[in-house]
Structure formats: C-alpha cells, structure tokens
Design an enzyme around this catalytic site. Structure first.
Site, PDB file in Angstrom:
ATOM      1  N   ILE A   1       8.457   4.907   0.769  1.00  0.00           N
ATOM      2  CA  ILE A   1       7.540   3.924  -0.293  1.00  0.00           C
ATOM      3  C   ILE A   1       6.494   2.808   0.432  1.00  0.00           C
ATOM      4  O   ILE A   1       7.657   2.586   1.171  1.00  0.00           O
ATOM      5  CB  ILE A   1       8.969   3.426  -1.500  1.00  0.00           C
ATOM      6  CG1 ILE A   1       9.800   4.395  -2.619  1.00  0.00           C
ATOM      7  CG2 ILE A   1       8.079   2.283  -2.235  1.00  0.00           C
ATOM      8  CD1 ILE A   1      10.704   4.001  -2.577  1.00  0.00           C
ATOM      9  N   CYS A   2       5.824   2.903  -0.185  1.00  0.00           N
ATOM     10  CA  CYS A   2       4.983   2.105   1.103  1.00  0.00           C
ATOM     11  C   CYS A   2       5.229   1.016  -0.324  1.00  0.00           C
ATOM     12  O   CYS A   2       4.363   0.518  -0.809  1.00  0.00           O
ATOM     13  CB  CYS A   2       3.519   2.162   0.691  1.00  0.00           C
ATOM     14  SG  CYS A   2       2.785   1.220   1.890  1.00  0.00           S
ATOM     15  N   ALA A   3       6.127  -0.304   0.124  1.00  0.00           N
ATOM     16  CA  ALA A   3       6.204  -2.023  -1.056  1.00  0.00           C
ATOM     17  C   ALA A   3       6.525  -2.261   0.312  1.00  0.00           C
ATOM     18  O   ALA A   3       7.223  -2.422   0.767  1.00  0.00           O
ATOM     19  CB  ALA A   3       7.829  -1.547  -1.723  1.00  0.00           C
TER      20      ALA A   3
END
Lengths: 527, 152
Positions: free
Chosen positions: B91-93
């Site tokens: 996840i790119c968060a």
C-alpha cells in the site's frame, strides 16, 4: 483569549492559584499518547517518570517517550521536517537543554555546517575535474598532486634535489609513487586503512638518489661508483636526530596507533560510550541528494537476509535433532532432550532483536565524502604550513630548534659515493663474488633504513612538517571532542517544554479539580 | 518487556473491551509480531461486498517505528484494485511512511485505509504495478514511496 484570561485574573486577585492555567500535573489521569501507559494522579509511579504537555491540544506524553520519538524522526531525513511538530495539532515543540556554553556549540554547529557546504562544493568541483580529465588526465592530476604533496612535505630545497619540476629528471619510481600519494592519503581517512597518512611520502624518497642536475649542483662530479677519497658514507646513520626514515616509518604508525587508542579512550570517558556499543553495520545509505530535493537517492541494503538467517537456524535445529536422535538411540535420555529445541527458540529470537537494536546505519552524503577526501588532500599543505610556523617559532627557542633539527641549506661541494668507505676500485674488483654481493646488500639496506647522505645532511623540512601535522591533528581532535561533548550535553539534557492548557476547552480535560459550571469560557477553574 | 509488547497489549485490550469499528474485525493476534484484521467497505462503493485482509507486522520499536501494513494476497484473500494498492498487497499511503506518528494505532490505520478505499471512484491499478511487483521487497517498509496524490 489571553485577554479574557487576563481580565479574570484581575477580577479575582485573591485566588491566584485558582485562576492559574492548569498544567499536565493537574490532570487526573495522564495517558501517554506514545506508549499508551496511564498514570492516576493519586498513585504516581515509582520511580516517577516526567510527563509533558508540549503542544496546544490535549495530547500528553512521557518526556522520555516523546524524546525517543523526536530522535527517531530527526534521524530520518524524510521525516525530520515534522519531527518537532505535534501529529495532532501541528504545534511546534520547544526544546530546552542545560548547555553551559550554548554560544560555543552554536559556533561549532555553524562551523560544522560551513564545512559541510565546503565539502559539497569540493565534491562538485572534484566530480567536474574527474569527469573532464578522465583516464590519463586522472593519472596526471594524481601525479601532479603527488609532486605538490612531496614539495609541501620535504620543502623546496629537498624537492629540487629529489624531483625538480622537470618530469624528464624524475626517477622511475616517481611515476608510481607520486600518483599513489593522494590515493593513500584518502584511504588513510577510512576506518579500514587506518594508518599514518603521510607514510608513502616518507618511504622510498629518502633512499632516492638526487636527480642529475641537482647532483651536479651539490655534489660536483656527482654520484660516481667507486671513486674519489673515502670521506663519507653514502647513507645516513639509522639512529640519529631527526629520526632516520626507517625509524620514522616505524614510529609514526606506532605513535598514530597509540594516539588513536588513547583518543578513543578519552572520547569514551568524556562521551560515556562503551567502545563495543557499535552494532554491526546493517545499512549504508547513499544520500547524495543531501537535504535538497534532488531525487538522486540510492539505497544499499547490507541487512542480513532474514531468509538466510532462518535457514541457518533451521540447519542448527536439524543438527540438534539429529544429535538427539543419536543420543536417543544410544541412551534413555531421549525424552528429556526433546524439550530443548522449544526452550531455545525464544533465546534465538531475543538474539535477533538484539542485533536489530544495536544495528547502525551509515549515512553517506556528498558533504561527508567531500569533507573526508578534501580534508585528506589538504594534509600536505597543512603540514607545510604548520612546519613553517614551527620553523618561525624555532627562531626564538633553541630547544625547539634542536627538536626540529634545523640545518642550514646544503652548500658544500662534496664527493658522494656509493661504496666509498671500505674499498677503492681495485679492492672491489679483487673481492670474491660473495663479498661483492654482501657489500652491495649492506649498502642497499643502509640506504633504505638510513636514507641517503644528502637526505641526512639537508635541512629536515619533512621532520618539522610531520611534527606540525601531528600538532594540527591533536588540536583538531581536541576541538572535535569539545564539539561532540557540547552536542552530547545539549542532546542529553534537552527537554520538551511543557505548556499549560491555554486555549484548550477545559471541560474536555479530566482535571483533579474540575472547573465549576459557571466558568463558561473554560478558562477559570475554581477550587 | 519490550515497549512494543506493552503498547500492543493495551491496543488489544481496547479492541476486546470496546470492539472494532464497523467493517473492521480482528482475525488473529496470537503474538505481538503479526496481527491480521479483515476490512470491508460498507455502503455504496466500488468495493461493495468485497472483504480484504490486512497484515500488520510490528518490530520492537513500535510505536516509534511504523508497523509494516499490507493486504494479504493468497489463495483466500485478494488485494483491492485501487490506484494506491499494488497487486502484491503493498500500500502506498503516507501514514504508513513519513507521516506515521505514535498517536496512530492499528485500528486508526484500518479506519484510514477503509476511508481510502471508500473514496475510490474507479477500480484502477497503480501506474507501474507490474514493474513494482517484480522488484518489490518482502517488507513494504523497505520501499521508498513517493506520496504525490492527496486526492484519493
């Protein structure tokens, strides 16, 4: 808001303690937003831990937890910008510390920053030079730097005897030796090649013969094998003052080593670190972007491959199981042994965690590289400068003059021979082959150990330059130590400034003495 | 006892006492190194009816260091098709990277990811998904994400 608070305080001057804005110590229950531990006001912890309310919202934390978080965030350049901000209200934390000499620390901080900038400039300039003059150019640059370093180190007079500015005069080894000088200077800066930085300057040059033109100038007929009266040895004595090249090349690394050891002892005594505290290097980060937005970043993970470790543990476990099976076949203790693998598994986990805790990350920025390399290459110039300072000082102190062994420049026209003292040409030709070889070896060995006669008799500029460099290194280390000490002092004693709950709706807070209902503005807690 | 263990014990007790928010369920928390939680986006969204599994991995520096969070991708679970979620579950968060702070918790991360999925209008893979998945490290924390898009 403060205006209102001010008027209320004026309205109730007799109850000053009641109109005081509550602080973190007035909370009924303190909940650390980092570790989530609670503390009731009527049952404080033993030993007590300091609490802080660093921002403008309701978050409170253990001071130790918050400092740990700030340190972790500051260590990561992508988060450093927000390290001192509350994650909820965004207010900036204010740090305080007990620093006896804040001005000196600031000054050294600035000097450090300046050096980093200089290092960056140096890297950019150096990179440009390397790119432009790649290949032969590199060799030329290294060689001419080497010649410059040699000139700085042995002084103008010796330089003109040994090398001169005309490369056609140079002895063959100069073409290997000179370009090695900058390389070894830079390598001596890294922890893996810890040695005296100027060793290549001292080795091999003293035993080098004067170039022809210089020999003609100082030695008349020059260096003719087996000729002339036996007035001189061709080499200097091994023991003498200043030390012969061999003694120096033995002494300098030894002194350097002892000095490094003592220095690290002093450093650990002052900074209170154990020498073995450094963990294994797990990560080397090349961070050429520095603090800027340049997206030129590469990461090299040196981390121990977890899969690899697991495999090794697996192997160990299997070996143990095999042993157990064997033992089980041999004796009746098999059942007891079976419990062992389970008991040892947590211990291995703890070991793994330990490694992680101690692991260090080496961060390499272009500034740090520039400082290391630039610093190393300036060594001969610094040495030359310090040497000339010592030379000037020696005019006022005979003792210093003796220590520096200052001699007048070479003027005498002297016959210097290679195999002069014991034999003349007839003697040498009459000798047996074995004796000839033995005699030649003897002279060669003495040349290497004691240096040539010219080297011995000329003004030992290299000696005072080496001493000067030593003094410079010690002084630099002292300043560095002072810087580290002040920075450490600043870091260790820093606190996060705790603020009263000003501007916070007090009805949200769980206070020991809750505000009365009529304090509608939420700023006047009653008794 | 490690600080991470104490803190995770507190979070676990809180989950057991107060329950989890709607759409979030604790699947497993047998130790203090790895937890699994299921995540469901309720209401009228592109992910209606889908359930995902989140894997949290903690090191002993938690909550000073962020947990490694990813969607589980195996025979049973699949990662949501979302412009910030790679097909390997990474996840790119930003809250999992440089905007992580100890004030966040397992549940608040779940809630944030839930709302990230809920606000998605169109099922799309992240740009460069195949290339990332081919070279991605096992631990998503080792990836240096660029957080450029604040809208989704």
């Amino acid at each position: 808001m403060t205006g209102i608070a001010g008027t209320t305080m004026q309205a109730t001057p007799t109850t000053q303690s009641q109109s005081r804005i509550p602080t973190v110590d007035d909370l009924r229950v303190k909940l650390c937003f980092i570790c989530r531990e609670e503390e009731q006001y009527n049952s404080p912890e033993d030993p007590p831990r300091a609490w802080t309310h660093p921002c403008t919202c309701t978050l409170v934390a253990h001071e130790a937890c918050l400092l740990q978080w700030i340190k972790a965030a500051q260590d990561d350049p992508t988060r450093a910008l927000n390290a001192l901000k509350c994650p909820q209200c965004g207010a900036s934390y204010q740090l305080e510390s007990d620093n006896p000499h804040p001005k000196i620390l600031r000054l050294l901080d600035n000097a450090n920053a300046l050096l980093s900038i200089a290092g960056k400039v140096f890297v950019i300039g150096g990179l440009a030079t390397v790119v432009v003059s790649f290949g032969f150019g590199v060799y030329l640059v290294l060689t001419s730097y080497g010649a410059h370093a040699l000139r700085s180190m042995v002084g103008e007079e010796m330089y003109n005897i040994l090398l001169t500015d005309e490369p056609s005069n140079w002895p063959w080894h100069a073409f290997i030796n000179l370009p090695m000088i900058p390389v070894s200077l830079v390598l001596s800066r890294s922890a893996y090649f810890s040695s005296f930085p100027l060793l290549p300057l001292i080795i091999s040059w003293p035993s080098s013969h004067p170039v022809t033109s210089a020999a003609a100038r100082i030695g008349g007929t020059g260096w003719r094998l087996l000729s002339g009266p036996r007035d001189d040895l061709p080499y200097g004595p091994v023991f003498g003052w200043p030390p012969s090249p061999m003694m120096a090349s033995l002494l300098f690394p030894l002194i350097g080593r002892i000095y490094r050891e003592q220095y690290s002892k002093v450093m650990h005594a002052i900074l209170g670190k154990k020498p073995s505290e450094r963990g294994p290097v797990r990560d080397i980060v090349w961070d050429f972007g520095g603090e800027g937005p340049v997206p030129f970043r590469a990461r090299i993970g040196l981390a121990v491959d977890p899969a690899e470790r697991q495999r090794r543990q697996q192997q160990r476990r299997e070996q143990r199981e095999q042993q157990e099976q064997q033992e089980g076949q041999e004796g009746q203790e098999g059942q007891e042994q079976e419990h062992q693998p389970n008991a040892q598994a947590p211990a291995q986990d703890a070991e793994g965690q330990d490694q992680q805790g101690n692991a260090q990350t080496i961060r390499i920025t272009n500034a740090s590289i520039g400082r290391a390399i630039g610093g190393a290459l300036f060594m001969p110039t610094i040495a030359s400068f310090m040497g000339s300072v010592l030379y000037r000082l020696a005019k006022y102190s005979p003792t210093l003059r003796t220590i520096l062994a200052i001699r007048p420049p070479l003027v005498g026209r002297r016959r210097i021979q290679l195999l002069g003292p014991w034999l003349d040409s007839q003697g040498f030709t009459r000798m047996s082959l074995l004796k000839k070889v033995g005699m030649s070896l003897h002279v060669a060995l003495n040349l290497v150990c004691g240096g040539t006669r010219v080297w011995y008799e000329s003004d030992p500029v290299w000696w005072r330059n080496s001493l000067g460099l030593g003094i410079f290194i010690v002084a630099r280390d002292c300043i560095e130590l002072l810087y580290l000490y002040l920075a450490k002092r600043d870091f260790e004693t820093r606190r996060v400034k705790s603020r009263p709950f000003e501007g916070v709706d007090l009805s949200q807070l769980d206070l020991i003495h809750p505000p009365t209902s009529d304090a509608s503005n939420g700023l006047v807690p009653a008794a | 006892m490690a600080v991470s263990t104490r803190r995770l014990q507190k979070e676990l007790a809180e989950i057991k006492n107060q329950g989890t928010p709607v759409g979030i369920q604790l699947l497993s928390a047998e130790n203090f190194q790895e937890w699994h939680l299921s995540l469901e986006v309720l209401g009228d969204t592109v992910f209606a009816g889908e359930v995902f599994c989140l894997r949290f991995r903690f090191d002993n520096q938690y909550p000073i260091s962020s947990p490694a969070v990813q969607f589980v991708v195996d025979d049973k679970w699949k990662a949501p098709t979302h412009p910030h979620v790679y097909t390997n579950g990474h996840i790119c968060a930003s809250i999992l990277g440089n905007e992580w702070s100890p004030v966040l918790s397992v549940i608040s991360v779940c809630v944030t990811l839930q709302s990230m999925l809920a606000s998605c209008k169109k099922k799309e893979l992240p740009p460069g998904n195949d290339r990332y998945v081919r070279h991605a490290p096992d631990n998503p924390k080792k990836t240096r994400f660029e957080y450029d898009d604040d809208t989704v």
